[in-house]
Design a protein around this motif. Sequence first.
Motif, short mmCIF file in Angstrom:
data_model
loop_
_atom_site.label_atom_id
_atom_site.label_comp_id
_atom_site.label_asym_id
_atom_site.label_seq_id
_atom_site.Cartn_x
_atom_site.Cartn_y
_atom_site.Cartn_z
N LEU A 1 40.36 35.99 45.09
CA LEU A 1 38.97 36.47 45.16
C LEU A 1 38.16 35.65 46.18
CD1 LEU A 1 38.31 37.08 41.35
CD2 LEU A 1 38.66 38.80 43.14
N SER A 2 38.46 34.35 46.27
CA SER A 2 37.74 33.52 47.23
C SER A 2 38.10 33.87 48.66
CB SER A 2 38.04 32.04 46.97
OG SER A 2 37.56 31.65 45.71
N SER A 3 39.29 34.40 48.84
CA SER A 3 39.74 34.72 50.20
C SER A 3 39.16 36.04 50.70
CB SER A 3 41.26 34.79 50.24
OG SER A 3 41.71 35.98 49.60
N LEU A 4 38.60 36.83 49.80
CA LEU A 4 38.07 38.13 50.21
C LEU A 4 36.80 37.96 51.04
CD1 LEU A 4 38.42 40.24 46.93
CD2 LEU A 4 39.82 40.36 48.99
N PRO A 5 36.63 38.77 52.06
CA PRO A 5 35.36 38.78 52.79
C PRO A 5 34.27 39.35 51.89
CG PRO A 5 36.77 40.57 53.54
CD PRO A 5 37.60 39.74 52.61
N PRO A 6 33.02 38.93 52.13
CA PRO A 6 31.91 39.34 51.26
C PRO A 6 31.79 40.85 51.09
CG PRO A 6 31.19 37.64 52.78
CD PRO A 6 32.58 38.01 53.19
N ASP A 7 32.00 41.60 52.15
CA ASP A 7 31.81 43.05 52.04
C ASP A 7 32.93 43.69 51.22
OD1 ASP A 7 33.49 42.29 54.10
OD2 ASP A 7 33.36 44.24 55.05
N GLU A 8 34.02 42.97 51.05
CA GLU A 8 35.09 43.49 50.21
C GLU A 8 34.69 43.36 48.73
OE1 GLU A 8 38.93 45.17 49.90
OE2 GLU A 8 37.95 44.50 51.73
N ILE A 9 33.86 42.38 48.45
CA ILE A 9 33.41 42.17 47.08
C ILE A 9 32.24 43.10 46.74
CG2 ILE A 9 32.24 40.50 45.58
CD1 ILE A 9 33.96 38.34 46.73
N SER A 10 31.32 43.24 47.69
CA SER A 10 30.15 44.06 47.40
C SER A 10 30.47 45.56 47.50
CB SER A 10 29.01 43.72 48.36
OG SER A 10 29.45 43.77 49.69
N GLY A 11 31.53 45.87 48.17
CA GLY A 11 31.91 47.29 48.29
C GLY A 11 31.74 47.72 49.73
N MET B 1 27.12 37.77 42.55
CA MET B 1 25.70 38.07 42.27
C MET B 1 25.12 38.93 43.39
SD MET B 1 23.98 34.81 40.37
CE MET B 1 24.33 33.59 41.64
N ALA B 2 25.46 38.57 44.61
CA ALA B 2 24.97 39.36 45.74
C ALA B 2 25.48 40.80 45.65
CB ALA B 2 25.42 38.72 47.06
N ALA B 3 26.71 40.96 45.15
CA ALA B 3 27.29 42.29 45.05
C ALA B 3 26.61 43.11 43.96
CB ALA B 3 28.79 42.19 44.76
N GLU B 4 26.07 42.42 42.95
CA GLU B 4 25.41 43.13 41.86
C GLU B 4 24.00 43.57 42.24
OE1 GLU B 4 25.45 40.78 38.37
OE2 GLU B 4 27.62 40.87 38.10
N MET B 5 23.44 42.88 43.21
CA MET B 5 22.04 43.14 43.58
C MET B 5 21.73 44.62 43.83
SD MET B 5 20.09 40.50 43.39
CE MET B 5 19.89 38.74 43.69
N PRO B 6 22.51 45.29 44.69
CA PRO B 6 22.19 46.70 44.96
C PRO B 6 22.18 47.54 43.69
CG PRO B 6 23.80 45.89 46.53
CD PRO B 6 23.65 44.83 45.49
N VAL B 7 23.10 47.27 42.78
CA VAL B 7 23.14 48.01 41.51
C VAL B 7 21.86 47.77 40.72
CG1 VAL B 7 24.37 48.29 39.33
CG2 VAL B 7 25.65 47.84 41.43
N LEU B 8 21.48 46.49 40.63
CA LEU B 8 20.27 46.15 39.87
C LEU B 8 19.04 46.77 40.51
CD1 LEU B 8 21.15 42.41 39.18
CD2 LEU B 8 21.14 44.26 37.52
N MET C 1 35.60 26.60 44.84
CA MET C 1 35.90 28.02 44.98
C MET C 1 34.97 28.86 44.10
SD MET C 1 40.04 28.52 45.12
CE MET C 1 40.46 27.30 43.89
N ILE C 2 34.62 28.32 42.93
CA ILE C 2 33.90 29.13 41.97
C ILE C 2 32.45 29.39 42.39
CG2 ILE C 2 33.01 29.15 39.61
CD1 ILE C 2 35.55 28.01 38.64
N ALA C 3 31.79 28.36 42.90
CA ALA C 3 30.38 28.53 43.23
C ALA C 3 30.15 29.59 44.31
CB ALA C 3 29.77 27.18 43.64
N PRO C 4 30.89 29.55 45.43
CA PRO C 4 30.70 30.63 46.42
C PRO C 4 31.06 31.99 45.86
CG PRO C 4 31.89 28.77 47.39
CD PRO C 4 31.82 28.51 45.92
N LEU C 5 32.10 32.04 45.01
CA LEU C 5 32.47 33.31 44.41
C LEU C 5 31.35 33.84 43.54
CD1 LEU C 5 34.51 35.53 43.83
CD2 LEU C 5 35.50 34.08 42.04
N ALA C 6 30.74 32.95 42.76
CA ALA C 6 29.63 33.37 41.91
C ALA C 6 28.49 33.92 42.77
CB ALA C 6 29.14 32.18 41.07
N ARG C 7 28.21 33.24 43.87
CA ARG C 7 27.15 33.74 44.76
C ARG C 7 27.49 35.13 45.28
NH1 ARG C 7 26.27 28.29 46.81
NH2 ARG C 7 27.85 28.58 48.42
N ALA C 8 28.74 35.30 45.69
CA ALA C 8 29.15 36.60 46.24
C ALA C 8 29.06 37.69 45.18
CB ALA C 8 30.57 36.50 46.79
#
Lengths: 135, 135
Positions: free
Chosen positions: B125-135, A10-17, A1-8
């Motif tokens: 958090l793992s159950s959330l779709p990616p766009d829910e995490i990125s905003g 990081m991907a979410a932080e990208m636009p901010v960075l 569960m943790i690895a995909p969450l970490a990827r997500a």
Amino acid sequence: MIAPLARALMAAEMPVLEAHEVSMWGYAVLSRLRDEPARTQAALAQSIGADKTRIIGVLDDLQEQGLIEREPDPADRRVRLVSLTDQGRRTQSAVQAAIQAREERLLSQLPAADRRGFLRALEFLSSLPPDEISG
Amino acid sequence: MIAPLARALMAAEMPVLEAHEVSMWGYAVLSRLRDEPARTQAALAQSIGADKTRIIGVLDDLQEQGLIEREPDPADRRVRLVSLTDQGRRTQSAVQAAIQAREERLLSQLPAADRRGFLRALEFLSSLPPDEISG
DNA sequence: TATTGTTATACTCTATAACTATA
DNA sequence: TATAGTTATAGAGTATAACAATA
């Protein structure tokens, strides 16, 4: 569960960075330097879990952007003293604020007790040395 | 905190996986197939967060090791029906047991309340779709 | 024409080893 | 000789594009 969450995450932080024109490692360096200046580049790299060869390009970019300064140490001219500029400090604060705002939005969906346990567990597990995790 | 932790956890799982001669993606495939057979390889790949082109080598290895079977679907001969062999099922169980034993040893160091909150938050958090995490 | 599985190619990230300049 | 920083090279992992078989 943790690895995909970490990827997500990081991907979410990208636009901010990208909005502040810093890379993920660049932000890691800025955040590390905010707390205390680095004695050597190698120590700086290790403290953020990177390799001394890997942060050189990162430092080059940050310096070119005027976010950090690198000057030879008068006491030992082999080492470069790395420090934040005022602009670097401002950028770090701005990025951190933006990221924490996203985190807040995400974590606010959790029950307060789960949120506390989550963060406490995360801090504990992150503080463990690697061999404590691997056995 | 999460990304380095994820790296450390994956590194800790490596010896277990190597002992059973399966890769991390191979284990992900076995675990996914344990729950329900996959309709197509592309769907299988997507359900474990991978790319359809990326799991082909993984499936080749698993098949060569006799852990899975791939046979053409009589109804649509383009698709390959992927399923676990008995040995594949045994390997998956053994690896899962070994990994969960390590997890248990690690998580047992946490206060019970933090541990519960940690796992619940992780599942949410793992159950959330990616766009829910990125905003 | 569209889709499944496959292969081939390129690109990113990372690790290792050599090089320089100082000590 | 040893160390800090740098550069160059090679490797793993991943993504994109082209291909063959079937629908």
